[in-house]
Design an enzyme around this catalytic site. Sequence first.
Site, PDB file in Angstrom:
ATOM      1  N   HIS A 139       0.626  -1.193  -0.136  1.00 33.23           N
ATOM      2  CA  HIS A 139       0.176   0.050  -0.070  1.00 33.23           C
ATOM      3  C   HIS A 139       0.786   1.306   0.087  1.00 33.23           C
ATOM      4  O   HIS A 139       0.957   1.837   1.125  1.00 33.23           O
ATOM      5  CB  HIS A 139      -1.104   0.084   1.040  1.00 33.23           C
ATOM      6  CG  HIS A 139      -1.991   1.059   1.262  1.00 33.23           C
ATOM      7  ND1 HIS A 139      -3.215   0.913   1.888  1.00 33.23           N
ATOM      8  CD2 HIS A 139      -2.138   2.099   0.850  1.00 33.23           C
ATOM      9  CE1 HIS A 139      -4.215   1.733   1.661  1.00 33.23           C
ATOM     10  NE2 HIS A 139      -3.499   2.794   0.910  1.00 33.23           N
ATOM     11  N   HIS A 166       1.270   5.214  -2.048  1.00 34.12           N
ATOM     12  CA  HIS A 166       0.841   6.246  -2.931  1.00 34.12           C
ATOM     13  C   HIS A 166       2.183   6.729  -3.747  1.00 34.12           C
ATOM     14  O   HIS A 166       2.784   7.680  -3.000  1.00 34.12           O
ATOM     15  CB  HIS A 166       0.104   6.945  -2.555  1.00 34.12           C
ATOM     16  CG  HIS A 166      -1.204   6.460  -1.684  1.00 34.12           C
ATOM     17  ND1 HIS A 166      -2.423   6.330  -2.510  1.00 34.12           N
ATOM     18  CD2 HIS A 166      -1.700   6.268  -0.677  1.00 34.12           C
ATOM     19  CE1 HIS A 166      -3.261   5.647  -1.838  1.00 34.12           C
ATOM     20  NE2 HIS A 166      -3.054   5.591  -0.496  1.00 34.12           N
ATOM     21  N   ASN A 222      -5.233   5.877  -7.187  1.00 31.54           N
ATOM     22  CA  ASN A 222      -5.744   7.199  -6.971  1.00 31.54           C
ATOM     23  C   ASN A 222      -4.716   8.086  -7.665  1.00 31.54           C
ATOM     24  O   ASN A 222      -4.449   9.142  -6.864  1.00 31.54           O
ATOM     25  CB  ASN A 222      -6.329   7.324  -6.023  1.00 31.54           C
ATOM     26  CG  ASN A 222      -5.076   7.531  -4.827  1.00 31.54           C
ATOM     27  OD1 ASN A 222      -4.221   6.916  -4.802  1.00 31.54           O
ATOM     28  ND2 ASN A 222      -5.490   8.220  -3.559  1.00 31.54           N
ATOM     29  N   ASP A 254      -8.549   2.556  -3.400  1.00 35.10           N
ATOM     30  CA  ASP A 254      -8.202   3.146  -2.077  1.00 35.10           C
ATOM     31  C   ASP A 254      -8.076   4.751  -2.069  1.00 35.10           C
ATOM     32  O   ASP A 254      -7.619   5.140  -3.045  1.00 35.10           O
ATOM     33  CB  ASP A 254      -6.686   2.652  -1.712  1.00 35.10           C
ATOM     34  CG  ASP A 254      -6.315   3.117  -0.525  1.00 35.10           C
ATOM     35  OD1 ASP A 254      -7.042   2.797   0.549  1.00 35.10           O
ATOM     36  OD2 ASP A 254      -5.186   4.116  -0.533  1.00 35.10           O
ATOM     37  N   ASN A 300      -6.439   8.900   6.909  1.00 39.08           N
ATOM     38  CA  ASN A 300      -7.599   8.186   6.797  1.00 39.08           C
ATOM     39  C   ASN A 300      -7.207   6.817   6.714  1.00 39.08           C
ATOM     40  O   ASN A 300      -6.502   6.450   5.715  1.00 39.08           O
ATOM     41  CB  ASN A 300      -8.304   8.540   5.349  1.00 39.08           C
ATOM     42  CG  ASN A 300      -9.484   7.905   4.966  1.00 39.08           C
ATOM     43  OD1 ASN A 300      -9.754   6.775   5.473  1.00 39.08           O
ATOM     44  ND2 ASN A 300     -10.360   8.294   4.132  1.00 39.08           N
ATOM     45  N   ASP A 327       0.617   2.478   3.792  1.00 39.07           N
ATOM     46  CA  ASP A 327      -0.179   3.552   3.373  1.00 39.07           C
ATOM     47  C   ASP A 327       0.594   4.855   3.126  1.00 39.07           C
ATOM     48  O   ASP A 327       0.126   6.118   3.513  1.00 39.07           O
ATOM     49  CB  ASP A 327      -1.219   3.898   4.171  1.00 39.07           C
ATOM     50  CG  ASP A 327      -2.465   4.562   3.630  1.00 39.07           C
ATOM     51  OD1 ASP A 327      -2.330   4.866   2.356  1.00 39.07           O
ATOM     52  OD2 ASP A 327      -3.369   4.953   4.396  1.00 39.07           O
TER      53      ASP A 327
HETATM   54 ZN    ZN Z   1      -6.830   3.868   2.162  1.00 39.14          ZN
END
Ligand code: ZN
Length: 432
Positions: free
Chosen positions: A60, A62, A94, A154, A280, A307
């Site tokens: 996970h 980004h 995303n 996500d 979040n 994350d």
């Molecule tokens: Zn998330």
Amino acid sequence: MSTSQGVWLIRGARPLDGGPADIVIRDGLIDSIGDGPAPPGAQVLDAAGLIALPGLVDLHTHLREPGREDAETVASGTQAAALGGFTAVHAMANTDPVADTAGVVEQIWRLGRQAGHCDVHPVGAVTLGLGGTRLAELGAMAESAARVRVFSDDGRCVSDAVLMRRALEYVKAFDGVVAQHAQEPRLTDGAQLNEGEMSGRLGLTGWPAVAEEAVIARDCLLTAHVGSALHVCHVSTAGSVEIIRWAKSKGWRVSAEVTPHHLLLTDSLAAGYDPVYKVNPPLRTPADVAALREGLADGTIDCVATDHAPHPVEDKETEWDTAAFGMTGLETALRVVQEAMVDTGLLDWAGVADRMARRPARIGRVPGPERALATGLPASLTLYDPSARDTVDPRAHASRSRNSPFRGMKLPGRVVATFLRGTPTVLDGKLA
Ligand SMILES: [Zn+2]
């Protein structure tokens, strides 16, 4: 296979909980683990006192590219990953444009290969444009060069039960998995901080635990109903751990991750309204942290996933209500896990290797052999000094963003070196 990587002798590292051993790397593979003589021409790395772990895998991350290269790029994010001991990351969908077509996921996959700091496995969006109304072309992404197996909206929840059911059914054809960001949108409208004493005191709109737990319970039932595989992103509440424990006891194909920040931090940090602690799902209570640690220790929660959510200063250093959700985490993850899990006696280093390399690789359908340190396997590994300790300074991080909630904290450990298939990506704590 290329011999340009040369031969390495890693002297005196501790492979997991074993005694000191010499690890010889040749042609990208682990040639031997033992105490033989130094092979001629080998580059020697003195690893006395260091733990040797299989290269870590983050389910996970980004990376923000394409679209928000001011926050992070594939190159800077994978540099951060290598410095954190990772040899593979799953890049969340995303981005802008959203990774919802074969073209976009192949672009991200290629950028990862060009950068060369760690493997990049793009995650495909579940719904077109993360819009939550129509399924994206999951099959085309699965068949692309990026070979996508993990699908997630996500950042947003696939809250429509029919769409979630269809996605779970669809991924069965290629042994994929749907990774759900569990957040019931109506229950979290305008939510800012864990609903409880702290949100009440600060006058911030509460984010109830049930908003996460209700979606996880529904998705476990849906997964069982269609016989598919569900992965639960960033579990943050004690109730969620209970639900996942129940689903696993039924034999359903449910896996789960927890972030380093949810293992260490609580909502009390929001008392000063510093948005660096806005995330979040939100930071929760000490009881939740204890349950998450216990769940990770007993295997109910399969793995740690960062994350890593980089944001530029202008999106983060504002009023709490308008600040972006998210925290960076790649460069501190292993250190936080040592603090929360190893130094507390909840997990040994073999357990860390399991929760940060072996299991996330399995859940992410990472191709190739098992993540382990054994003769004949690819030499993707991390050398880590658990006796080091210093203060986290995000200005020294390779990430383009500085929003680390651990800034100023003293944490144990230091990633000394990372090897990706025999090639060092990090040496002496710096990019190689
Ligand atoms: Zn998330």
